[in-house]
Write an enzyme that holds these catalytic residues in place. Structure first.
Site, short mmCIF file in Angstrom:
data_model
loop_
_atom_site.label_atom_id
_atom_site.label_comp_id
_atom_site.label_asym_id
_atom_site.label_seq_id
_atom_site.Cartn_x
_atom_site.Cartn_y
_atom_site.Cartn_z
N GLU A 1 34.66 -16.64 38.10
CA GLU A 1 35.69 -16.64 37.05
C GLU A 1 37.03 -16.68 37.76
O GLU A 1 37.32 -15.81 38.59
CB GLU A 1 35.58 -15.39 36.18
CG GLU A 1 34.24 -15.26 35.49
CD GLU A 1 34.11 -14.00 34.63
OE1 GLU A 1 35.12 -13.33 34.39
OE2 GLU A 1 32.98 -13.70 34.21
N GLU B 1 28.97 -8.69 36.14
CA GLU B 1 29.85 -7.63 36.65
C GLU B 1 29.22 -6.24 36.57
O GLU B 1 29.68 -5.37 35.82
CB GLU B 1 31.19 -7.65 35.91
CG GLU B 1 31.97 -8.92 36.15
CD GLU B 1 33.38 -8.87 35.56
OE1 GLU B 1 33.64 -8.00 34.70
OE2 GLU B 1 34.22 -9.68 35.97
C1 GAL Z 1 35.53 -10.55 33.37
C2 GAL Z 1 34.28 -10.81 32.57
C3 GAL Z 1 34.46 -11.95 31.62
C4 GAL Z 1 35.75 -11.83 30.89
C5 GAL Z 1 36.88 -11.71 31.86
C6 GAL Z 1 38.23 -11.52 31.22
O1 GAL Z 1 35.58 -9.25 33.81
O2 GAL Z 1 33.19 -11.09 33.38
O3 GAL Z 1 33.38 -11.99 30.73
O4 GAL Z 1 35.68 -10.74 30.05
O5 GAL Z 1 36.68 -10.62 32.68
O6 GAL Z 1 38.37 -10.24 30.70
#
Ligand code: GAL
Ligand code: ZN
Length: 667
Positions: free
Chosen positions: A305, A149
């Site tokens: 994710e 990110e």
């Molecule tokens: C994303 C990040 C993850 C995790 C997730 C939930 O932004 O890439 O590592 O932190 O959010 O907060």
């Protein structure tokens, strides 16, 4: 092997380093049994991979990847550079970013790293090279994620100052050219030596907008070159593997198109809001995020994710996903071009900053309701995987998107409530509700195949883009322009010609005067005498060759044209002098859809979305009810259910709350 990035499948984010090794095999065998195909590992694991400078420990990762290979899982490794370890930040503090006021961004949980730091570059490249060399031939590994990110840090460290100076020098060559381009004569800001030039330190609440825009561009280049060092190494050692990056939370100041250019596939981290209070907007802003991601490389993408449980930690926890929500939002992602969807995360963390950002399995380690839903989803995706492979979305409408516009408009907010990305959301939502599929692409991309192009606020406009859009309309396309088009040149200076500047000829209209009305609501009256609300901005238009199609209905500008249409070559150009409420867009876009015979799935109720993926395995219509109430759509005869099979009778089809129908269309 790069072809593996095109598989339609489900994955999970897993952190072997967070769990006792005795748990790994049970986890991995449950993944296998559940139908999971991909695991992302490694991003953030730097302190375990390199516990001290140049001391590497890959044994634990070897063992976990070997287990994954044994269970037939495929692996994407994230480079761990978003979390520099303590030994690095202690011995080489230049890794740490510096805020405008001189404070240091100390290690907290992550992202404590300056993209221009020489130490970060050096050690980041080393750990990337070590990983790439070691796992190039590992049977489980199929691809890589760069960092995690990326975002804009606005760093003010010495390295950034030096690099910024070099960047500006390379761009403008001489101080005279720089002073002219930035208009530094205004208020005695002229630079007499290169040493006087620094990144914007703040303190003074306002800065030269030309400097600020170039500072952003400089940072974009810094991220791109930071990433490129990793990409070069991975390509060198792992030519067979694909490379991606996980973008997140739009709108971003980061130039996703520049970062995406060197990737094989773009990824997005998708966390739709679980609150019922956001139910009216979440499905639509989510649809836009997915369309934006598909536009980064103008091809299918990954979700790296995906929502799995109640999000929290960075804010008080949100609601847990309603039954059906996890499944429906995965299908929404696939419906809009995601191929692999990776869930964050396998199990909720019991330690660290993110204990309450819930994964598929809770802290108890007892798989529950959400896991059961996930398991069902894996089965469905696996059932359709082969047939969906290679299928894509094809659209006749495009929205042009640009970080340059967003950043320039953020540097100088135009009016209360005027928000570049929110304005895109409104048009996109209107199209989505009308059942008209659209692509969201970077301004300047080729426009072949589109009938309708919507270009919100091309505020910074250069000649090539204006010429491209003119040519698009001249060749028969319909172009829609909005307020604040053609205001600035690429140096972020105001142009000295009537607006919309370089597009005035194509629009056949000029702006005689404008009124930044902000949050006030004004009246817009169309040709049939219907009145709509408008706000943010009112351009008072003087048509040249254009015809007015709507007028202001109040204030001192009552009766003055507000929206015009101009025949231009074989096409037409609409100019919107104001931001109308959604129902005006809906009426206008529905009319254009009729005139231009745009492909459309008409009659969608609230919260229901329809998209089509076509490919060698067939044509698939996805109908998604992203809503907490049952909704009904009307279908013609001839559809078959892709999941499970069976004809769908013509007529009304009810979609349960968060219901999903995947229907095969006859060819
Ligand atoms: C994303 C990040 C993850 C995790 C997730 C939930 O932004 O890439 O590592 O932190 O959010 O907060
Ligand atoms: Zn820096």
């Amino acid at each position: 092997m790069r072809d593996k990035m095109n598989n339609v499948q489900i994955g999970v984010d897993y952190y072997p380093e967070h769990w006792d090794e005795s748990m790994w095999e049970a986890d991995i065998s449950l993944m296998k049994e559940t139908g999971v195909k991909v695991v992302r590992v490694g991003e953030f694991a730097w302190s375990r991979l390199e516990p001290a400078e140049a001391v590497y420990d890959f044994a634990w990762l070897d063992r976990s990847l070997d287990l994954m290979a044994r269970y037939g899982l495929q692996v994407v490794i994230g480079t761990p550079t978003a979390t520099p370890p303590r030994w690095l930040t202690t011995a080489y503090p230049d890794v740490l970013p510096v805020f405008a006021d001189g404070r240091t961004f100390h290690p907290g949980v992550r992202h404590h790293r300056c993209y221009n730091s020489r130490s970060l570059r050096l050690f980041g490249a080393r750990i990337t090279a070590e990983l790439a060399r070691r796992y190039a031939g590992h049977p489980a590994v199929i691809g890589w994620q760069t960092d995690n990110e990326f975002g804009m840090l606005d760093c003010h460290c010495d390295a950034c100052n030096e690099a910024f100076r070099a960047w500006v020098r390379a761009k403008y060559d001489s101080l005279a050219a720089l002073n002219a381009a930035w208009g530094t004569v205004v208020w005695s800001g002229e630079y007499g030596t290169w040493e006087e030039l620094t990144v914007p330190y703040g303190g003074s609440p306002h800065q030269n907008p030309s400097l600020l825009l170039d500072y952003q561009r400089f940072q974009w280049d810094a991220v791109v070159s930071f990433q490129q060092e990793q990409i070069d190494l991975i390509r060198q050692y792992c030519p067979e593997h694909f490379i991606t990056h996980n973008f997140h939370s739009y709108p971003q100041r980061l130039d996703q198109y520049a970062v995406g250019a060197a990737l094989d596939v773009a990824s997005f981290d998708y966390y739709p809001n679980t609150s019922p209070l956001k139910q009216e907007t979440t499905p639509y802003s989510g649809a836009l995020s997915l369309d934006v991601t598909r536009g980064i490389k103008r091809r299918n993408f990954w979700i790296m994710e995906q929502l799995s449980g109640s999000p929290g930690c960075w804010m008080p926890m949100w609601r847990t996903p309603h039954p059906g929500m996890i499944r429906a939002y995965v299908w929404q992602a696939i419906a809009r071009g995601a191929d692999t969807v990776v869930h964050f995360r396998w199990r909720s963390a019991v330690a660290g900053a993110e204990q309450f950002w819930h994964g598929l399995i809770d802290h108890s380690n007892v798989p529950g309701r959400r896991f059961a839903e996930f398991a069902g989803l894996c089965g469905e995706v696996n059932e359709l995987s082969e047939r969906l492979k290679g299928s894509v979305l094809q659209h006749e409408v495009a929205i042009l998107h640009s970080h340059e516009q967003k950043v320039a408009l953020d540097i100088q907010p135009q009016a209360e409530g005027f928000d570049y990305y929110e304005n895109i959301k409104l048009v996109h939502r209107s199209l989505t509700k009308l059942g008209i599929g659209c692509d969201v692409i970077h301004a300047g991309e080729p426009l072949d195949g589109y009938k309708l192009v919507i270009a919100p606020s091309l505020y910074v406009l250069d000649e090539p883009l204006a010429a491209q859009l003119e040519a698009f309309a001249a060749a028969g396309g319909t172009l829609l322009l909005t307020p604040r088009t053609g205001v600035k040149n690429p140096d972020n200076l105001c142009v000295m010609s009537p607006l919309p500047g370089l597009l005035s000829r194509a629009a056949g209209v000029t702006v005689a005067e404008y009124d930044p009305v902000g949050r006030e609501t004004h009246a817009l009256v169309d040709g049939e005498g219907r009145t709509y609300a408008c706000s943010q901005w009112c351009d008072l238009l003087t048509p040249d060759t254009a015809e007015p199609v709507a007028w202001y209905g109040d204030d001192f500008f009552a009766g003055i044209p507000a929206v015009t249409a101009n025949r231009f070559g074989a096409g037409q150009v609409y100019y919107f002098g104001t931001f109308a409420e959604e129902s005006y867009w809906t009426a206008l876009l529905a009319r254009l859809a009729g005139e231009q015979e745009l492909q459309r799935f008409a009659g969608l109720p609230d919260g229901v979305q329809a998209t089509v993926r076509r490919g060698p395995g067939g044509r698939f219509l996805f109908l998604l009810n992203l809503n907490r109430v049952t909704q009904t759509v009307t279908l013609p005869a001839g559809y078959r259910r892709a999941l499970g099979g069976g004809e769908v009778p013509a007529g009304e089809l009810a979609l349960a709350p968060f219901g999903v129908e995947i229907l095969e269309l006859p060819e």
